[in-house]
Design a protein around this motif. Sequence first.
Motif, PDB file in Angstrom:
ATOM      1  N   ASN A 105     -23.057  15.351  21.351  1.00  0.00           N
ATOM      2  CA  ASN A 105     -21.792  15.176  22.044  1.00  0.00           C
ATOM      3  C   ASN A 105     -21.735  13.802  22.694  1.00  0.00           C
ATOM      4  O   ASN A 105     -22.669  13.389  23.364  1.00  0.00           O
ATOM      5  CB  ASN A 105     -21.623  16.237  23.138  1.00  0.00           C
ATOM      6  N   TYR A 121     -12.871  18.658  16.524  1.00  0.00           N
ATOM      7  CA  TYR A 121     -13.437  18.903  17.853  1.00  0.00           C
ATOM      8  C   TYR A 121     -13.721  17.590  18.568  1.00  0.00           C
ATOM      9  O   TYR A 121     -14.391  16.700  18.032  1.00  0.00           O
ATOM     10  CB  TYR A 121     -14.731  19.704  17.714  1.00  0.00           C
ATOM     11  N   THR A 122     -13.182  17.441  19.764  1.00  0.00           N
ATOM     12  CA  THR A 122     -13.449  16.253  20.574  1.00  0.00           C
ATOM     13  C   THR A 122     -14.376  16.640  21.710  1.00  0.00           C
ATOM     14  O   THR A 122     -14.090  17.584  22.456  1.00  0.00           O
ATOM     15  CB  THR A 122     -12.139  15.695  21.148  1.00  0.00           C
ATOM     16  N   PRO A 124     -16.033  17.193  25.032  1.00  0.00           N
ATOM     17  CA  PRO A 124     -15.563  17.097  26.409  1.00  0.00           C
ATOM     18  C   PRO A 124     -16.652  16.666  27.385  1.00  0.00           C
ATOM     19  O   PRO A 124     -16.431  16.637  28.587  1.00  0.00           O
ATOM     20  CB  PRO A 124     -15.099  18.538  26.712  1.00  0.00           C
ATOM     21  N   PHE A 125     -17.812  16.353  26.875  1.00  0.00           N
ATOM     22  CA  PHE A 125     -18.905  15.873  27.738  1.00  0.00           C
ATOM     23  C   PHE A 125     -19.901  15.148  26.843  1.00  0.00           C
ATOM     24  O   PHE A 125     -19.771  15.186  25.619  1.00  0.00           O
ATOM     25  CB  PHE A 125     -19.577  17.039  28.480  1.00  0.00           C
ATOM     26  N   TYR A 223     -29.938  18.799  25.957  1.00  0.00           N
ATOM     27  CA  TYR A 223     -28.626  19.132  26.485  1.00  0.00           C
ATOM     28  C   TYR A 223     -27.538  18.310  25.790  1.00  0.00           C
ATOM     29  O   TYR A 223     -27.622  17.085  25.730  1.00  0.00           O
ATOM     30  CB  TYR A 223     -28.564  18.886  28.001  1.00  0.00           C
ATOM     31  N   GLY A 224     -26.563  18.988  25.256  1.00  0.00           N
ATOM     32  CA  GLY A 224     -25.443  18.307  24.606  1.00  0.00           C
ATOM     33  C   GLY A 224     -25.645  18.057  23.125  1.00  0.00           C
ATOM     34  O   GLY A 224     -24.755  17.544  22.460  1.00  0.00           O
ATOM     35  N   VAL A 225     -26.824  18.402  22.623  1.00  0.00           N
ATOM     36  CA  VAL A 225     -27.074  18.291  21.184  1.00  0.00           C
ATOM     37  C   VAL A 225     -26.845  19.678  20.587  1.00  0.00           C
ATOM     38  O   VAL A 225     -27.459  20.648  21.029  1.00  0.00           O
ATOM     39  CB  VAL A 225     -28.521  17.831  20.912  1.00  0.00           C
ATOM     40  N   VAL A 226     -25.954  19.779  19.633  1.00  0.00           N
ATOM     41  CA  VAL A 226     -25.586  21.085  19.092  1.00  0.00           C
ATOM     42  C   VAL A 226     -26.826  21.737  18.484  1.00  0.00           C
ATOM     43  O   VAL A 226     -27.480  21.154  17.616  1.00  0.00           O
ATOM     44  CB  VAL A 226     -24.448  20.962  18.060  1.00  0.00           C
ATOM     45  N   ARG A 258     -30.562  19.812  33.255  1.00  0.00           N
ATOM     46  CA  ARG A 258     -29.666  20.671  32.466  1.00  0.00           C
ATOM     47  C   ARG A 258     -30.366  21.301  31.263  1.00  0.00           C
ATOM     48  O   ARG A 258     -29.769  22.082  30.537  1.00  0.00           O
ATOM     49  CB  ARG A 258     -28.446  19.856  32.010  1.00  0.00           C
TER      50      ARG A 258
ATOM     51  N   ASN B  80      -9.677  21.836  23.398  1.00  0.00           N
ATOM     52  CA  ASN B  80      -9.995  22.095  21.990  1.00  0.00           C
ATOM     53  C   ASN B  80      -9.495  23.459  21.510  1.00  0.00           C
ATOM     54  O   ASN B  80      -9.841  23.894  20.408  1.00  0.00           O
ATOM     55  CB  ASN B  80     -11.509  22.002  21.768  1.00  0.00           C
TER      56      ASN B  80
ATOM     57  N   GLY C  55     -23.838  22.709  22.202  1.00  0.00           N
ATOM     58  CA  GLY C  55     -24.761  21.786  22.853  1.00  0.00           C
ATOM     59  C   GLY C  55     -25.091  22.135  24.290  1.00  0.00           C
ATOM     60  O   GLY C  55     -26.025  21.577  24.859  1.00  0.00           O
ATOM     61  N   LEU C  57     -26.569  24.158  27.487  1.00  0.00           N
ATOM     62  CA  LEU C  57     -27.797  24.926  27.693  1.00  0.00           C
ATOM     63  C   LEU C  57     -27.764  25.609  29.058  1.00  0.00           C
ATOM     64  O   LEU C  57     -27.229  25.051  30.015  1.00  0.00           O
ATOM     65  CB  LEU C  57     -29.024  24.001  27.627  1.00  0.00           C
ATOM     66  N   VAL C  59     -29.198  27.152  32.647  1.00  0.00           N
ATOM     67  CA  VAL C  59     -30.262  26.971  33.643  1.00  0.00           C
ATOM     68  C   VAL C  59     -30.073  28.065  34.700  1.00  0.00           C
ATOM     69  O   VAL C  59     -29.019  28.143  35.318  1.00  0.00           O
ATOM     70  CB  VAL C  59     -30.202  25.587  34.313  1.00  0.00           C
TER      71      VAL C  59
END
Lengths: 536, 102, 511
Positions: A105, A121-122, A124-125, A223-226, A258, B80, C55, C57, C59
């Motif tokens: 992301n 898909y855009t 958002p973070f 975190y943020g990696v699909v 996170r 989305n 993506g 996670l 906690v």
Amino acid sequence: MAVGFEYPDLSVAAIRAGLAAHDFSAREVAQAAIARVDALDPQVHAFLEPTPELALAAAERIDAALAGTDAHNAADASAAATHNTALDSLGPLAGVPIAFKDNMNQLGTHTTCASLMLKDYTAPFSATCVERAIAGGGLPLGKLNMDEFAFGSSTETSAFGRTYNPWDLERVPGGSSGGSAASVAAGMVTVALGSDTGGSIRQPASFCGVVGMKPTYGVVSRYGVVAFGSSLDQVGPFGRTVADIAATLDAISGRDLRDCTSQEVTTCFTDYLERGVAGMRIGIVSALTDAPGIELEIVTATHQAVKRLESLGAHIVEVELPNAAAALAAYYVIGPCEAFSNLSRFDSVRYGYREPDAADLGEQYEQSRAHGFGPETIRRIMLGSYLLSSGVYDTYYYPAQQVRTLITQDYQRAFEQVDALITPVSPRTAFRFGEIADPTSMYLSDIFTIPINIAGNGGLSLPVGLGETSGLPVGVQIIGPQFSDENIIQVAAALEATYDIRRRAPLEAGIHASIEDRLGTPLKAPTQASAEGGRQ
Amino acid sequence: MYLTEKDVRGIATYARIGLSDAEVAAMTVDLNSIIENLKPITEYDLRGVEPTFHPIAGLSNVMREDRVRSGFTHDEALANAPAEQDGQFLVPSILGDAGGDR
Amino acid sequence: MKGLKTVLQDWEAVIGLEVHVELTTLNTKMFCACPISYGDDPNTHTCPVCLGMPGALPVPNRAAIESIVLAGLATGCSIQKRSMFYRKNYFYPDMSKNFQTTQGPIAFCMHGAIDLEIPHTAATVPRAGMPERDAYTAHIGITRIHLEEDAGKTVHVGGTDGRISGATYSLLDYNRCGTPLIELVTEPDLRTPEEARLFLQKLRQVFLTLGISDCSMEQGSLRCDGNVSLRRYGAAQFGTKTELKNMNSFKNLHDGLTFEICRQAEVLEEGDAVRQETRHWEPAAKRTITMRVKETADDYRLFPEPDLAPYDLSDEFIEAVRARLPELPDAKKRRYVSTCGLPTSDAAALAGDVELSRFFDEALTAQPALAKPIANLLLNEVSAWLNAHSVEGLTLVSGKVTPAALAELAKLTADGTISSHQGKEVFALMAATGDTPARIVEERGMKQVSDAGAIEQIVSDILAANPQKVEEYRSGKTGLRGFFVGQAMKATQGQGNPQLINEIITKKLEG
């Protein structure tokens, strides 16, 4: 193109030195990178979404910061030293063109995972690794092609077209991080990030003749990696040199609140580049290296690399990994089970492809997922759904996690005897498009890389020249103990120094687009690069 | 042969993937071939071996403090969404069997 | 259909409960830092984690783990140091990831129990073997308490009554998605609907005392499902059970179970078999209807959550939580009887209400010797006032009367400054204005007349003015005493000390 430096071969250190000496600005680096992407990506198709304005904006921030420091210290005799301090505060990747695998992301960009499911898909973070790479001074050039949701070893399962190996455009770049490997090999970016669940960094790195590293599970935040396989996935860098890998790792590693599985990392990997291997113990696993089915040129290249390490003063020790043979089976249980569950969220409710005109939610689920996912993704989801069902769980899933214990213990025992291991990366060099169509055969191409994901250790693919038969890049894999990734950097850097080889594919542009044209392209518009088979 | 086409249909229903008859047939062949390759797992003597669900040995008790941090704005949350109404995500009629037992 | 009492003469009802409690007193959700909310605009408290964005996670919230350990310690559970979160995979649109993160075979809390006192009332049907006219105690085992996350909310549009069937579409709000939720499962130890109702009430009191939830059945932060089966007395095996849902009040729990027990008895007595199914209690129609028939066991494809580290709680962690355990209702009740000298029924009534007992304890610190008068005020004046104002949503906490003020009122009554009759009046003014009792008494000149000389004069005047009534009294019509007392109270404008007036009248009439 009229710039006073040879961009495609620039290293992280060279960019740093050039900025410090005012040889060029970060903006000029960004412009050169954008031009290079424009020129070569029509042939390579590594990018799904170039982001030239983001790269230029990041470059301008760096130039402004440097100029501010310069002005402030104009009368100061130690201005040059201060300039370096400013660079240091800008981070280890100051002014370095970087691109991200499209499962990461990045706020405001598409994050498609090369799937129709996420075509629109855009993000958002931003993923932590993306955030850190940009905060570390990286110039984000765009998002890179991959196998759909990282399921594959050739980048052929991308819904948006293949990526071409810059060394031979008729061959695959490997996968799943094929776009990452190809973008670096073609000199479009200096470094790139990929993710590795069973070899998805190391195998494409070896196919494309660049360095690629999967650090120990937990070194880089996920975190943020699909997610594909949550207990197997790890983010890592691609570069043309071990030094560039080390600098990138310095920028992206470390604890992230996170991600519960991310760990504190205090090591500065760049400090381990010049320590040599004299006195180090390096393990070889004959049973693996000389297994049937491995191409001779791979075996030869690996033996030569071992000899070089020995001549550098390393002690070569034969070790055994008796359970390594079961790793592939364990992987094809654990990976699909985790993937089945991770991909359940793609249900067309909050985001993602939605089949129009479904009569009810059940039909909408089934049709959206059937049409949003490609065949390999569906295969893995189906496999996971089966393996986790009651009764079957006890036959495969639970035993696979027990086998994982045995494999992990193998590595622990091995690393009581040695500081690093060396093995091949892949049993063969880059294959032709469509050459491997049977899923099971495709799965076999990861037999050297998969055990490392099962055990959680770090591994790096180092290019050691072209295969004597194929004429294509060959890599060797350096593996370290868990959370001793500096051992890997140390060994790889020493071994790398013994090779006088091309670090970049001998590919030059057929088309030259002007920088100005590129800059006029809006962020979300389809690009020339992705036009072929790209998203509509 | 581990799975029949009927089994594969059941798995697909559970995974919420609509497969045509031809796709079910092809999938049955693929899955059986893949499962055949998982045999090594079933041939181990694993008595007394603990499973490793988490690759980092000894990792435990990772928790966060109970402090609020701002998340998405309402618009970001729905940015989305394939369909929305009144600030909520819209889905077609949920039939009784669309989910598990709540 | 036969009545419950008749049915329970022939059949043993076996009831187990599944209770869900949202940890509403925490600041944030289970696995992300979004605030816990109720009634806010839809989808205003979400983030990548609770919306299940690719993506993201999880906690875990430390305070949620502390809360469940607290709940376990308060219900006699053994706290499991080692446990894991699991993924429970099923598709439902209000669960954003399409798996619920919950616990596996080992929960944080296992093998607890609650001792339940079932008082005798006219309406109560006791369990078999228990005396008809006495209270009895039932030992209710708790199988486990585990921690999980709540789902979002779904509004079904286009159908009748907002029900799922017939709806043309549904709208989803994820504000609640990810709220920490504990699930408590009892052993099948309950035998009557009344036991079930009292169990849930007691559990609510315990959790309110712990401060881990607001336990509102109305707002859904306390929810309860029941499992019911019947068998002949003495039978070793359980009958086929049904699962009962939608019992969203104590009354509904009681009535729903009652109906279901009687329905099953009818089915069995007609020679049919009870179907294993989920049934829905319809309070308006007073019946249960089939919701879903279970043909095969659910397969949730449960497996350990790889994104979350396992738990290995330290002794220090558990002991730190134990140190926070407040005095629980049972212990409170014992203390009110043994230390404060309250009658058992008053002690139970106070200890069974978190707000009343907290108020009582605080008032007691101001006037430690006045437990009984304070308790009387709380159980009579204060409770009546709260009942009268419940519609306005007034509570002890939101009201104007402080524990110290109530203690002061008790003191003014106890030391004879004002009469108990005046006390009621003063309390009403306190509740309305928030003034202290001393000030109210002062401003309104409400002091009790306890001057014996003044009262003697007044009584003498009354007797002199009513010679005929005095004569009647003395000839045996002693019921006239009330008349004389009333006249005296009237003459003192209600401020005469009634005890003194009584004494003087007695003296003068009989002396």
